[in-house]
Design a protein around this motif. Sequence first.
Motif, PDB file in Angstrom:
ATOM      1  N   GLY A 130       0.780  -1.224   0.000  1.00 16.69           N
ATOM      2  CA  GLY A 130       0.000   0.000   0.000  1.00 16.69           C
ATOM      3  C   GLY A 130       0.814   1.277   0.000  1.00 16.69           C
ATOM      4  N   SER A 131       2.136   1.145  -0.134  1.00 16.12           N
ATOM      5  CA  SER A 131       2.996   2.332  -0.077  1.00 16.12           C
ATOM      6  C   SER A 131       3.039   3.115  -1.383  1.00 16.12           C
ATOM      7  CB  SER A 131       4.424   1.941   0.327  1.00 16.12           C
ATOM      8  OG  SER A 131       4.989   1.072  -0.642  1.00 16.12           O
ATOM      9  N   GLY A 132       2.559   2.512  -2.470  1.00 14.40           N
ATOM     10  CA  GLY A 132       2.544   3.213  -3.755  1.00 14.40           C
ATOM     11  C   GLY A 132       3.452   2.629  -4.809  1.00 14.40           C
ATOM     12  N   LYS A 133       4.072   1.487  -4.523  1.00 15.51           N
ATOM     13  CA  LYS A 133       4.993   0.870  -5.490  1.00 15.51           C
ATOM     14  C   LYS A 133       4.270   0.544  -6.798  1.00 15.51           C
ATOM     15  CE  LYS A 133       6.088  -2.712  -2.968  1.00 15.51           C
ATOM     16  NZ  LYS A 133       5.063  -2.532  -1.907  1.00 15.51           N
ATOM     17  N   SER A 134       3.131  -0.116  -6.679  1.00 20.16           N
ATOM     18  CA  SER A 134       2.378  -0.494  -7.882  1.00 20.16           C
ATOM     19  C   SER A 134       1.866   0.739  -8.620  1.00 20.16           C
ATOM     20  CB  SER A 134       1.209  -1.402  -7.513  1.00 20.16           C
ATOM     21  OG  SER A 134       1.667  -2.617  -6.948  1.00 20.16           O
ATOM     22  N   THR A 135       1.553   1.791  -7.880  1.00 18.85           N
ATOM     23  CA  THR A 135       1.099   3.030  -8.510  1.00 18.85           C
ATOM     24  C   THR A 135       2.189   3.603  -9.415  1.00 18.85           C
ATOM     25  OG1 THR A 135      -0.382   3.542  -6.663  1.00 18.85           O
ATOM     26  CG2 THR A 135       0.284   5.385  -8.073  1.00 18.85           C
ATOM     27  N   ILE A 136       3.424   3.610  -8.935  1.00 18.31           N
ATOM     28  CA  ILE A 136       4.549   4.090  -9.754  1.00 18.31           C
ATOM     29  C   ILE A 136       4.652   3.259 -11.029  1.00 18.31           C
ATOM     30  CG2 ILE A 136       7.064   4.312  -9.890  1.00 18.31           C
ATOM     31  CD1 ILE A 136       7.047   5.029  -6.916  1.00 18.31           C
ATOM     32  N   PHE A 137       4.574   1.941 -10.897  1.00 14.90           N
ATOM     33  CA  PHE A 137       4.686   1.069 -12.068  1.00 14.90           C
ATOM     34  C   PHE A 137       3.523   1.290 -13.038  1.00 14.90           C
ATOM     35  CE2 PHE A 137       7.563  -2.663 -10.516  1.00 14.90           C
ATOM     36  CZ  PHE A 137       8.605  -1.767 -10.366  1.00 14.90           C
ATOM     37  N   LYS A 138       2.324   1.467 -12.521  1.00 10.72           N
ATOM     38  CA  LYS A 138       1.165   1.684 -13.393  1.00 10.72           C
ATOM     39  C   LYS A 138       1.271   3.015 -14.134  1.00 10.72           C
ATOM     40  CE  LYS A 138      -2.043  -1.196 -10.771  1.00 10.72           C
ATOM     41  NZ  LYS A 138      -3.181  -1.220  -9.825  1.00 10.72           N
ATOM     42  N   ILE A 139       1.871   4.004 -13.479  1.00  4.75           N
ATOM     43  CA  ILE A 139       2.090   5.287 -14.155  1.00  4.75           C
ATOM     44  C   ILE A 139       3.128   5.128 -15.261  1.00  4.75           C
ATOM     45  CG2 ILE A 139       3.069   7.607 -13.834  1.00  4.75           C
ATOM     46  CD1 ILE A 139       1.645   7.655 -11.084  1.00  4.75           C
ATOM     47  N   ILE A 140       4.198   4.407 -14.982  1.00  6.05           N
ATOM     48  CA  ILE A 140       5.217   4.163 -16.014  1.00  6.05           C
ATOM     49  C   ILE A 140       4.603   3.442 -17.208  1.00  6.05           C
ATOM     50  CG2 ILE A 140       7.347   2.893 -16.556  1.00  6.05           C
ATOM     51  CD1 ILE A 140       8.223   3.379 -13.645  1.00  6.05           C
ATOM     52  N   CYS A 141       3.717   2.480 -16.941  1.00  3.86           N
ATOM     53  CA  CYS A 141       3.071   1.693 -18.008  1.00  3.86           C
ATOM     54  C   CYS A 141       1.892   2.418 -18.655  1.00  3.86           C
ATOM     55  CB  CYS A 141       2.595   0.354 -17.450  1.00  3.86           C
ATOM     56  SG  CYS A 141       3.906  -0.739 -16.920  1.00  3.86           S
ATOM     57  N   LYS A 142       1.580   3.623 -18.171  1.00  3.99           N
ATOM     58  CA  LYS A 142       0.478   4.438 -18.699  1.00  3.99           C
ATOM     59  C   LYS A 142      -0.884   3.781 -18.487  1.00  3.99           C
ATOM     60  CE  LYS A 142       3.490   6.758 -22.012  1.00  3.99           C
ATOM     61  NZ  LYS A 142       3.744   7.143 -23.413  1.00  3.99           N
ATOM     62  N   ILE A 143      -0.968   2.974 -17.441  1.00  6.36           N
ATOM     63  CA  ILE A 143      -2.256   2.410 -17.043  1.00  6.36           C
ATOM     64  C   ILE A 143      -3.069   3.475 -16.317  1.00  6.36           C
ATOM     65  CG2 ILE A 143      -3.376   0.665 -15.580  1.00  6.36           C
ATOM     66  CD1 ILE A 143      -0.906  -1.117 -16.111  1.00  6.36           C
ATOM     67  N   ILE A 144      -2.378   4.293 -15.519  1.00  5.59           N
ATOM     68  CA  ILE A 144      -3.009   5.445 -14.889  1.00  5.59           C
ATOM     69  C   ILE A 144      -2.145   6.679 -15.162  1.00  5.59           C
ATOM     70  CG2 ILE A 144      -4.190   4.140 -13.083  1.00  5.59           C
ATOM     71  CD1 ILE A 144      -1.986   4.905 -11.158  1.00  5.59           C
ATOM     72  N   GLU A 145      -2.751   7.836 -15.077  1.00  3.89           N
ATOM     73  CA  GLU A 145      -2.047   9.090 -15.326  1.00  3.89           C
ATOM     74  C   GLU A 145      -1.642   9.735 -14.001  1.00  3.89           C
ATOM     75  OE1 GLU A 145      -1.191  10.736 -18.172  1.00  3.89           O
ATOM     76  OE2 GLU A 145      -1.828   8.980 -19.326  1.00  3.89           O
ATOM     77  N   PRO A 146      -0.455  10.324 -13.933  1.00  2.00           N
ATOM     78  CA  PRO A 146      -0.086  11.058 -12.715  1.00  2.00           C
ATOM     79  C   PRO A 146      -0.856  12.373 -12.634  1.00  2.00           C
ATOM     80  CG  PRO A 146       1.597  11.359 -14.391  1.00  2.00           C
ATOM     81  CD  PRO A 146       0.603  10.386 -14.959  1.00  2.00           C
ATOM     82  N   ASP A 147      -0.986  12.908 -11.434  1.00  2.00           N
ATOM     83  CA  ASP A 147      -1.595  14.226 -11.277  1.00  2.00           C
ATOM     84  C   ASP A 147      -0.621  15.323 -11.697  1.00  2.00           C
ATOM     85  OD1 ASP A 147      -3.942  13.110 -10.294  1.00  2.00           O
ATOM     86  OD2 ASP A 147      -3.198  13.121  -8.240  1.00  2.00           O
ATOM     87  N   SER A 148       0.664  15.042 -11.529  1.00  2.64           N
ATOM     88  CA  SER A 148       1.694  15.993 -11.954  1.00  2.64           C
ATOM     89  C   SER A 148       2.985  15.247 -12.221  1.00  2.64           C
ATOM     90  CB  SER A 148       1.917  17.064 -10.876  1.00  2.64           C
ATOM     91  OG  SER A 148       2.398  16.459  -9.680  1.00  2.64           O
TER      92      SER A 148
END
Length: 200
Positions: free
Chosen positions: A38-56
Motif C-alpha cells: 500500500g505504499s505506492g509501489k504499484s502506482t509508480i509502475f502503473k504510471i510508467i506503463c500508462k495504465i493510470i495518469e499522474p496528477d503531476s
Amino acid sequence: MNIKLENISKNFNKRLIIEGVDLQVDFGKLVHIIGSNGSGKSTIFKIICKIIEPDSGSIEFSDQTQLGALIENPSFMEDMSLKKNLQFLGGIKKQFDEEKVIRLTERLGLDYDSKVKVGKYSVGMRQKMGIIQAIMEDQNLILLDEPTRGLDKAALAELKRLIEELIAENKTIIIASHDNLSELNFDEQYLLEEGRLQLN
C-alpha cells in the motif's frame, strides 16, 4: 538513460499516494524499490506503463526503450491455457518466439503444453507466467512488482539467474517489493515511505 521520472505525484480520492517522485535509471542497471504493502509501489509502475495518469510530473523514455512489466495480481484469460495466453500476448506485437518461451517456461517449472486453464493456477504459477510475459519479447526495461510472491526455492534461484542474465545483456530491471531481496546485487535501492521515494 533508459527512463527518467520527474516530480511524479498521484492522489486517489483526495488521499496522497506518491508525492514528488524522482527516479532516473540507466541501461543495464538493477534497481530496487522497497516499500510496505500500500505504499505506492504499484502506482509508480502503473504510471510508467500508462495504465493510470499522474496528477503531476513527467516521464521520459529513451528512444530504444521496450517496456515489459509484471504488475500486482497479473490478469490473464482465465479459461485458456498458459500456451494460448502467451501466444495471444506475443501476437499483439508480432514478436512471439515460441522456442524462447518454451525455454522460459521450462526454466521456471511450468508445462508449456499443459491443457490446464490458467484460472486453476496457483499464485506462484501466475507469477511465473507474469515474469515470462514481461521478458519474452526481448524487452529492455523490465518492471517486476513483488516477483517472488508465491515462488518456491527452485523458482527463486532460477529467477535470480534470469535477472543476472538480463542485466548482463544491458537490460534495465526495476523490482518493487516489501522485503530486501538480499540475494540480488542491486545497483541502487530506494525506500518508498509516506509517498516519498529516497535512496536507501
